[in-house]
Design a protein around this motif. Structure first.
Motif, PDB file in Angstrom:
ATOM      1  N   SER A  11      22.497 -14.722  -3.798  1.00 47.74           N
ATOM      2  CA  SER A  11      22.230 -15.934  -3.007  1.00 47.74           C
ATOM      3  C   SER A  11      23.456 -16.471  -2.279  1.00 47.74           C
ATOM      4  N   CYS A  12      24.657 -16.125  -2.782  1.00 49.68           N
ATOM      5  CA  CYS A  12      25.866 -16.659  -2.139  1.00 49.68           C
ATOM      6  C   CYS A  12      26.888 -15.541  -1.986  1.00 49.68           C
ATOM      7  N   ASP A  13      27.999 -15.596  -2.707  1.00 41.83           N
ATOM      8  CA  ASP A  13      29.025 -14.562  -2.510  1.00 41.83           C
ATOM      9  C   ASP A  13      29.258 -13.706  -3.747  1.00 41.83           C
ATOM     10  N   GLU A  14      28.278 -13.683  -4.664  1.00 40.81           N
ATOM     11  CA  GLU A  14      28.356 -12.744  -5.773  1.00 40.81           C
ATOM     12  C   GLU A  14      27.215 -11.743  -5.637  1.00 40.81           C
ATOM     13  N   THR A  15      27.547 -10.460  -5.665  1.00 41.46           N
ATOM     14  CA  THR A  15      26.495  -9.434  -5.715  1.00 41.46           C
ATOM     15  C   THR A  15      26.343  -9.088  -7.189  1.00 41.46           C
ATOM     16  N   ALA A  16      25.162  -9.370  -7.758  1.00 41.16           N
ATOM     17  CA  ALA A  16      25.030  -9.221  -9.208  1.00 41.16           C
ATOM     18  C   ALA A  16      23.721  -8.551  -9.584  1.00 41.16           C
ATOM     19  N   ALA A  17      23.796  -7.729 -10.625  1.00 36.69           N
ATOM     20  CA  ALA A  17      22.601  -7.103 -11.197  1.00 36.69           C
ATOM     21  C   ALA A  17      22.744  -7.125 -12.712  1.00 36.69           C
ATOM     22  N   ALA A  18      21.601  -7.157 -13.407  1.00 39.00           N
ATOM     23  CA  ALA A  18      21.637  -7.196 -14.873  1.00 39.00           C
ATOM     24  C   ALA A  18      20.372  -6.600 -15.436  1.00 39.00           C
ATOM     25  N   LEU A  19      20.473  -6.130 -16.672  1.00 40.57           N
ATOM     26  CA  LEU A  19      19.305  -5.669 -17.424  1.00 40.57           C
ATOM     27  C   LEU A  19      19.184  -6.548 -18.660  1.00 40.57           C
ATOM     28  N   VAL A  20      17.990  -7.112 -18.856  1.00 43.67           N
ATOM     29  CA  VAL A  20      17.756  -7.984 -20.011  1.00 43.67           C
ATOM     30  C   VAL A  20      16.568  -7.433 -20.797  1.00 43.67           C
ATOM     31  N   GLY A  21      16.708  -7.371 -22.110  1.00 45.55           N
ATOM     32  CA  GLY A  21      15.671  -6.808 -22.965  1.00 45.55           C
ATOM     33  C   GLY A  21      14.568  -7.795 -23.306  1.00 45.55           C
ATOM     34  N   GLU A  22      13.571  -7.306 -24.021  1.00 44.02           N
ATOM     35  CA  GLU A  22      12.378  -8.105 -24.331  1.00 44.02           C
ATOM     36  C   GLU A  22      12.683  -9.350 -25.147  1.00 44.02           C
ATOM     37  N   GLU A  23      13.728  -9.296 -25.950  1.00 46.19           N
ATOM     38  CA  GLU A  23      14.074 -10.448 -26.782  1.00 46.19           C
ATOM     39  C   GLU A  23      15.087 -11.365 -26.101  1.00 46.19           C
ATOM     40  N   GLU A  47      27.616 -14.553   7.424  1.00 44.81           N
ATOM     41  CA  GLU A  47      27.407 -13.231   8.003  1.00 44.81           C
ATOM     42  C   GLU A  47      28.229 -12.171   7.266  1.00 44.81           C
ATOM     43  N   VAL A  48      29.465 -12.544   6.935  1.00 44.23           N
ATOM     44  CA  VAL A  48      30.336 -11.630   6.186  1.00 44.23           C
ATOM     45  C   VAL A  48      29.733 -11.360   4.805  1.00 44.23           C
ATOM     46  N   ALA A  49      29.159 -12.409   4.206  1.00 42.92           N
ATOM     47  CA  ALA A  49      28.568 -12.268   2.868  1.00 42.92           C
ATOM     48  C   ALA A  49      27.397 -11.289   2.898  1.00 42.92           C
ATOM     49  N   SER A  50      26.486 -11.429   3.875  1.00 44.83           N
ATOM     50  CA  SER A  50      25.327 -10.526   3.912  1.00 44.83           C
ATOM     51  C   SER A  50      25.762  -9.077   4.074  1.00 44.83           C
ATOM     52  N   ARG A  51      26.711  -8.848   4.962  1.00 43.48           N
ATOM     53  CA  ARG A  51      27.174  -7.467   5.181  1.00 43.48           C
ATOM     54  C   ARG A  51      27.779  -6.884   3.912  1.00 43.48           C
ATOM     55  N   ARG A  52      28.530  -7.710   3.212  1.00 44.17           N
ATOM     56  CA  ARG A  52      29.175  -7.227   1.981  1.00 44.17           C
ATOM     57  C   ARG A  52      28.125  -6.954   0.892  1.00 44.17           C
ATOM     58  N   HIS A  53      27.101  -7.825   0.801  1.00 43.00           N
ATOM     59  CA  HIS A  53      26.022  -7.582  -0.164  1.00 43.00           C
ATOM     60  C   HIS A  53      25.382  -6.221   0.088  1.00 43.00           C
ATOM     61  N   LEU A  54      25.198  -5.936   1.367  1.00 41.64           N
ATOM     62  CA  LEU A  54      24.562  -4.681   1.766  1.00 41.64           C
ATOM     63  C   LEU A  54      25.384  -3.486   1.275  1.00 41.64           C
ATOM     64  N   GLU A  55      26.724  -3.610   1.370  1.00 38.62           N
ATOM     65  CA  GLU A  55      27.589  -2.526   0.903  1.00 38.62           C
ATOM     66  C   GLU A  55      27.605  -2.430  -0.615  1.00 38.62           C
ATOM     67  N   LEU A  56      27.514  -3.594  -1.268  1.00 42.51           N
ATOM     68  CA  LEU A  56      27.730  -3.617  -2.719  1.00 42.51           C
ATOM     69  C   LEU A  56      26.473  -3.430  -3.551  1.00 42.51           C
ATOM     70  N   GLY A  85      19.752 -20.597  -1.102  1.00 43.00           N
ATOM     71  CA  GLY A  85      21.012 -19.903  -0.876  1.00 43.00           C
ATOM     72  C   GLY A  85      21.150 -19.553   0.590  1.00 43.00           C
ATOM     73  N   LEU A  86      22.065 -18.645   0.902  1.00 42.78           N
ATOM     74  CA  LEU A  86      22.259 -18.207   2.284  1.00 42.78           C
ATOM     75  C   LEU A  86      21.162 -17.205   2.636  1.00 42.78           C
ATOM     76  N   MET A  87      20.430 -17.479   3.694  1.00 42.82           N
ATOM     77  CA  MET A  87      19.261 -16.685   4.044  1.00 42.82           C
ATOM     78  C   MET A  87      19.574 -15.185   4.128  1.00 42.82           C
ATOM     79  N   GLY A  88      20.587 -14.842   4.920  1.00 48.53           N
ATOM     80  CA  GLY A  88      20.906 -13.432   5.114  1.00 48.53           C
ATOM     81  C   GLY A  88      21.302 -12.758   3.808  1.00 48.53           C
ATOM     82  N   ALA A  89      22.012 -13.487   2.962  1.00 47.31           N
ATOM     83  CA  ALA A  89      22.455 -12.955   1.671  1.00 47.31           C
ATOM     84  C   ALA A  89      21.254 -12.748   0.746  1.00 47.31           C
ATOM     85  N   LEU A  90      20.371 -13.737   0.695  1.00 42.28           N
ATOM     86  CA  LEU A  90      19.175 -13.646  -0.149  1.00 42.28           C
ATOM     87  C   LEU A  90      18.323 -12.440   0.231  1.00 42.28           C
ATOM     88  N   LEU A  91      18.195 -12.212   1.547  1.00 39.36           N
ATOM     89  CA  LEU A  91      17.312 -11.144   2.029  1.00 39.36           C
ATOM     90  C   LEU A  91      17.779  -9.762   1.579  1.00 39.36           C
TER      91      LEU A  91
END
Ligand code: KG4
Ligand code: ZN
Length: 324
Positions: A11-23, A47-56, A85-91
Motif C-alpha cells: 500500500s505504501c513503500d514496503e513490498t511485503a509477503a507472508a505465509l500464515v498458518g491455520e492457527e 510513481e517511484v513506489a509503484s515501479r519498485r513494487h513491480l520489480e520487488l 494507500g497509494l493507488m498505483g502501489a496497491l494495484l
C-alpha cells in the motif's frame, strides 16, 4: 504443509509477503522496504513506489516461500491489501494476488490495511482477544478504534490533520534526520531532556487528534536558532517534541478507555514501535515490534476472519486509495 494463507501488502513503500498458518502462526514474513529509495526526496514518491513494487513483488514472493519452506500448492487462500494507500502501489499487489489466486483456483480475500494493523494482534505466539480499545498510529493514520471482534471495528476518533507518524517524520526532517524519521527521532530523544522545550498539545473536542500545530511550533523554534545552537539542542528538541506527541496519544486513549469502560487498551501501527509510547502504556497490549510497521503477516491475519471471494469472482475487484 497445507492450509496456509498467503498475504501481500504494497500500500505504501514496503513490498511485503507472508505465509500464515491455520492457527495464526507466522510461517514466513518478508518485508522489503523502499525507504532508502525515497529518502533523497524526503518522502514517498508514488510513481517511484509503484515501479519498485513491480520489480520487488516476484523476488519477495520467492523469498517468502523459501523462508517458509512452502510451495504455492500449500496455500489455501490469498489475502491482499485493497486500500487505503497509494493507488498505483496497491494495484501492483492486488494484480499479483489476483494472478496467483486465479492460477491456483484459490479464493481471494481483499483486506483493509487498517484492519490489517489491528489484526497484527491476532497472530501467534501471543494473540490478543477482543474486546479492546485500539490506538492505531501510523504514517498515514491516527485512529481510536472500538474493537469488539476480530472481523472489524468501530471508529471513535481520528486525526483532523497530520497522522502521528507524519508528525514524527516532519519533526525528524526539521531536526535534520533522514526519512522516515520516526525511529531516528525516537533514538535521538533518548539523549535529550523532554522538558527542555514545552511544546503545545492540541486540545480538540471528542476523541480526535491534531498534530499540525505541533509541527509548526517546532518549525518556529528551529528557524530562530543559529546552526551551532540547533546542533546543541537537537536531542532536547527531539525529546520534547516526542513527549508532546506521546502525551497527546496517551491522554486521548486513556480518556476514551475510561469513557467507554474499556478494560483493555491495545496499540498498533508504525508509531506503536515508539519506545516512549510503549513505556507510557505499560498495561496495554502492544503489537510485537516487527509487526508494528507495514507487513503482510497482519494482512494474512485479518483475512482469517473475513469471507474470501471464491474463484474466479474477484478479477474485477478494485483497489481504493482512501477509507470511507
Ligand atoms: O504503519 P506504518 O509502517 O505505515 C503506515 O501505514 O503509515 O507506519 C510508518 C510510520 C512512519 O511515520 C514512521 O516514522 C513511524 O511509523 N515510526 C515511528 C517509529 N518507528 C516507525 N515513529 C515513532 N517512533 C518509532 N520508533
Ligand atoms: Zn500501515
Amino acid at each position: 504443509m497445507s492450509g496456509l494463507t498467503l498475504g501481500l501488502e504494497t500500500s505504501c513503500d514496503e513490498t511485503a509477503a507472508a505465509l500464515v498458518g491455520e492457527e495464526g502462526e507466522i510461517v514466513a514474513n518478508v518485508v522489503s522496504s523502499q525507504a532508502d529509495l525515497h529518502s533523497r526526496y524526503g518522502g514517498v514518491v508514488p510513481e517511484v513506489a509503484s515501479r519498485r513494487h513491480l520489480e520487488l513483488v516476484a523476488p519477495v514472493l520467492r523469498e517468502t516461500f523459501e523462508q517458509g519452506r512452502a510451495r504455492l500448492e500449500d496455500v489455501d487462500r490469498v489475502a491482499v491489501t485493497q486500500g487505503p494507500g497509494l493507488m498505483g502501489a496497491l494495484l501492483v499487489g492486488l494484480s499479483a494476488a489476483k494472478a496467483l489466486a486465479w492460477a491456483q483456483r484459490l479464493p481471494l480475500a481483499p483486506v483493509d490495511h487498517l484492519h490489517g494493523h489491528v489484526a497484527s494482534l491476532f497472530l501467534e505466539p501471543d494473540p490478543v482477544d477482543p474486546p479492546f480499545l485500539a490506538l492505531l498510529a501510523s504514517g498515514g493514520h491516527t485512529l481510536l478504534l472500538d474493537v469488539q471482534h476480530r472481523r472489524g471495528y468501530r471508529v471513535l476518533g481520528t486525526t483532523l490533520d497530520d497522522a502521528a507518524g507524519e508528525a514524527f517524520d516532519k519533526g525528524a526532517r526539521l531536526l535534520g534526520l533522514g526519512y522516515p524519521g520516526g525511529a531516528e527521532l525516537d533514538r535521538l530523544a533518548r539523549d535529550g531532556d523532554p522538558t527542555a522545550h514545552p511544546f503545545p498539545v492540541a486540545r480538540v473536542p471528542g476523541f480526535d487528534f491534531s498534530f499540525s500545530g505541533l509541527k509548526t511550533a517546532l518549525l518556529y523554534v528551529v528557524r530562530e536558532l543559529p546552526a551551532d545552537e540547533l546542533e546543541r539542542r537537537r536531542a532536547g528538541l527531539a525529546a520534547s517534541y516526542q513527549r508532546a506527541i506521546v502525551r497527546a496519544l496517551v491522554e486521548r486513549t486513556l480518556a476514551a478507555a475510561e469513557q467507554l469502560g474499556a478494560e483493555r487498551i491495545a496499540v498498533v501501527g508504525g508509531v506503536a514501535a515508539n519506545s516512549e509510547l510503549r513505556a507510557a502504556l505499560p498495561d496495554a497490549a502492544l503489537a510485537p515490534l516487527p509487526l508494528c510497521t507495514d507487513n503482510a503477516a497482519m494482512i494474512a491475519s485479518a483475512a482469517r476472519y473475513l469471507d474470501a471471494i471464491p474463484y474466479p469472482g474477484y478479477l474485477g475487484v478494485d483497489a481504493y486509495a482512501s477509507s470511507g
